[in-house]
Design a protein around this motif. Structure first.
Motif, PDB file in Angstrom:
ATOM      1  N   GLU A  87      -3.463  -6.151 -10.661  1.00 50.93           N
ATOM      2  CA  GLU A  87      -3.059  -4.800 -10.268  1.00 50.93           C
ATOM      3  C   GLU A  87      -2.165  -4.771  -9.038  1.00 50.93           C
ATOM      4  O   GLU A  87      -1.292  -3.919  -8.924  1.00 50.93           O
ATOM      5  CB  GLU A  87      -4.305  -3.933 -10.028  1.00 50.93           C
ATOM      6  CG  GLU A  87      -5.016  -3.577 -11.311  1.00 50.93           C
ATOM      7  CD  GLU A  87      -6.298  -2.783 -11.082  1.00 50.93           C
ATOM      8  OE1 GLU A  87      -6.756  -2.666  -9.922  1.00 50.93           O
ATOM      9  OE2 GLU A  87      -6.847  -2.299 -12.081  1.00 50.93           O
ATOM     10  N   GLU A  88      -2.399  -5.685  -8.100  1.00 47.18           N
ATOM     11  CA  GLU A  88      -1.609  -5.697  -6.867  1.00 47.18           C
ATOM     12  C   GLU A  88      -0.390  -6.611  -6.966  1.00 47.18           C
ATOM     13  O   GLU A  88       0.301  -6.833  -5.978  1.00 47.18           O
ATOM     14  CB  GLU A  88      -2.497  -6.118  -5.687  1.00 47.18           C
ATOM     15  CG  GLU A  88      -3.577  -5.113  -5.377  1.00 47.18           C
ATOM     16  CD  GLU A  88      -4.448  -5.520  -4.203  1.00 47.18           C
ATOM     17  OE1 GLU A  88      -4.078  -6.441  -3.446  1.00 47.18           O
ATOM     18  OE2 GLU A  88      -5.522  -4.909  -4.041  1.00 47.18           O
ATOM     19  N   ASP A  89      -0.142  -7.147  -8.174  1.00 46.31           N
ATOM     20  CA  ASP A  89       0.993  -8.048  -8.390  1.00 46.31           C
ATOM     21  C   ASP A  89       1.040  -9.167  -7.362  1.00 46.31           C
ATOM     22  O   ASP A  89       2.104  -9.480  -6.798  1.00 46.31           O
ATOM     23  CB  ASP A  89       2.326  -7.292  -8.388  1.00 46.31           C
ATOM     24  CG  ASP A  89       2.525  -6.462  -9.638  1.00 46.31           C
ATOM     25  OD1 ASP A  89       2.054  -6.896 -10.716  1.00 46.31           O
ATOM     26  OD2 ASP A  89       3.135  -5.384  -9.550  1.00 46.31           O
ATOM     27  N   MET A  90      -0.113  -9.770  -7.089  1.00 48.35           N
ATOM     28  CA  MET A  90      -0.169 -10.886  -6.147  1.00 48.35           C
ATOM     29  C   MET A  90       0.511 -12.092  -6.778  1.00 48.35           C
ATOM     30  O   MET A  90       0.527 -12.232  -8.002  1.00 48.35           O
ATOM     31  CB  MET A  90      -1.628 -11.212  -5.803  1.00 48.35           C
ATOM     32  CG  MET A  90      -2.344 -10.079  -5.098  1.00 48.35           C
ATOM     33  SD  MET A  90      -4.106 -10.409  -4.878  1.00 48.35           S
ATOM     34  CE  MET A  90      -4.070 -11.255  -3.311  1.00 48.35           C
ATOM     35  N   PHE A  91       1.104 -12.945  -5.953  1.00 43.64           N
ATOM     36  CA  PHE A  91       1.706 -14.180  -6.463  1.00 43.64           C
ATOM     37  C   PHE A  91       0.577 -15.151  -6.743  1.00 43.64           C
ATOM     38  O   PHE A  91      -0.208 -15.466  -5.852  1.00 43.64           O
ATOM     39  CB  PHE A  91       2.669 -14.792  -5.431  1.00 43.64           C
ATOM     40  CG  PHE A  91       3.862 -13.936  -5.143  1.00 43.64           C
ATOM     41  CD1 PHE A  91       4.736 -13.588  -6.160  1.00 43.64           C
ATOM     42  CD2 PHE A  91       4.122 -13.499  -3.864  1.00 43.64           C
ATOM     43  CE1 PHE A  91       5.845 -12.804  -5.901  1.00 43.64           C
ATOM     44  CE2 PHE A  91       5.237 -12.716  -3.586  1.00 43.64           C
ATOM     45  CZ  PHE A  91       6.092 -12.367  -4.608  1.00 43.64           C
ATOM     46  N   TYR A  92       0.473 -15.588  -7.982  1.00 42.93           N
ATOM     47  CA  TYR A  92      -0.592 -16.534  -8.287  1.00 42.93           C
ATOM     48  C   TYR A  92      -0.015 -17.914  -8.526  1.00 42.93           C
ATOM     49  O   TYR A  92       1.171 -18.031  -8.825  1.00 42.93           O
ATOM     50  CB  TYR A  92      -1.450 -16.045  -9.462  1.00 42.93           C
ATOM     51  CG  TYR A  92      -0.714 -15.643 -10.727  1.00 42.93           C
ATOM     52  CD1 TYR A  92      -0.383 -16.586 -11.688  1.00 42.93           C
ATOM     53  CD2 TYR A  92      -0.371 -14.319 -10.957  1.00 42.93           C
ATOM     54  CE1 TYR A  92       0.274 -16.223 -12.847  1.00 42.93           C
ATOM     55  CE2 TYR A  92       0.282 -13.946 -12.118  1.00 42.93           C
ATOM     56  CZ  TYR A  92       0.594 -14.899 -13.060  1.00 42.93           C
ATOM     57  OH  TYR A  92       1.250 -14.530 -14.203  1.00 42.93           O
ATOM     58  N   SER A 106     -14.447 -11.351 -11.746  1.00 45.47           N
ATOM     59  CA  SER A 106     -13.681 -10.471 -12.605  1.00 45.47           C
ATOM     60  C   SER A 106     -13.018  -9.350 -11.805  1.00 45.47           C
ATOM     61  O   SER A 106     -11.883  -8.969 -12.065  1.00 45.47           O
ATOM     62  CB  SER A 106     -14.603  -9.976 -13.708  1.00 45.47           C
ATOM     63  OG  SER A 106     -14.589  -8.657 -13.911  1.00 45.47           O
ATOM     64  N   LYS A 107     -13.704  -8.855 -10.788  1.00 52.25           N
ATOM     65  CA  LYS A 107     -13.159  -7.804  -9.935  1.00 52.25           C
ATOM     66  C   LYS A 107     -11.931  -8.304  -9.164  1.00 52.25           C
ATOM     67  O   LYS A 107     -10.912  -7.628  -9.083  1.00 52.25           O
ATOM     68  CB  LYS A 107     -14.251  -7.351  -8.957  1.00 52.25           C
ATOM     69  CG  LYS A 107     -13.966  -6.087  -8.211  1.00 52.25           C
ATOM     70  CD  LYS A 107     -15.216  -5.698  -7.420  1.00 52.25           C
ATOM     71  CE  LYS A 107     -14.954  -4.526  -6.520  1.00 52.25           C
ATOM     72  NZ  LYS A 107     -16.136  -4.160  -5.736  1.00 52.25           N
ATOM     73  N   PHE A 108     -12.016  -9.530  -8.628  1.00 57.41           N
ATOM     74  CA  PHE A 108     -10.874 -10.056  -7.874  1.00 57.41           C
ATOM     75  C   PHE A 108      -9.725 -10.402  -8.817  1.00 57.41           C
ATOM     76  O   PHE A 108      -8.556 -10.198  -8.476  1.00 57.41           O
ATOM     77  CB  PHE A 108     -11.264 -11.275  -7.025  1.00 57.41           C
ATOM     78  CG  PHE A 108     -10.196 -11.624  -6.026  1.00 57.41           C
ATOM     79  CD1 PHE A 108     -10.146 -10.997  -4.796  1.00 57.41           C
ATOM     80  CD2 PHE A 108      -9.202 -12.554  -6.337  1.00 57.41           C
ATOM     81  CE1 PHE A 108      -9.136 -11.287  -3.882  1.00 57.41           C
ATOM     82  CE2 PHE A 108      -8.193 -12.851  -5.431  1.00 57.41           C
ATOM     83  CZ  PHE A 108      -8.167 -12.215  -4.200  1.00 57.41           C
TER      84      PHE A 108
END
Length: 108
Positions: A70-75, A62-64
């Motif tokens: 929050e960091e707008d990572m490309f998923y 859940s933390k990751f």
């Protein structure tokens, strides 16, 4: 083989805005599991899909998932033993190289 690794694919039902022409995180999860099983037969691994907008109650996951948002990572974001090995469009070669650090071998 030294250790059975844990691979987590973080993503969502909807594609990330920058990833429109790429497979969904669920498709990536299924493709990755199949590709690793073919490359490393009889070498078990754990693979899990985590919805970043509805993560499980397990703190680490859940933390990751929250970090991806929050960091707008490309998923999808793919982690192997907690280390990011792919983001947006993960590369099998990179993931295979990381697996081999843990003792996985494609030579039966």
């Amino acid at each position: 083989m030294k250790k059975q690794v844990k691979i987590v694919v973080y993503g969502a039902e909807q594609l990330c805005a920058s990833c429109v022409n790429l497979p969904s995180s669920k498709e990536t999860f299924e493709w990755l599991g199949a590709a690793i099983s073919r490359k490393y037969p009889d070498q078990p691994f754990d693979i899990l899909h985590v919805d970043i907008f509805n993560p499980p109650n397990e703190e680490e996951l859940s933390k990751f998932a929250k970090r991806v948002v929050e960091e707008d990572m490309f998923y999808p974001v793919v982690t192997l033993e907690g280390n990011v090995v792919g983001e947006g469009n993960p590369r099998l070669k990179v993931i295979y190289e990381e697996l081999e650090k843990y003792g996985y071998s494609s030579e039966g």
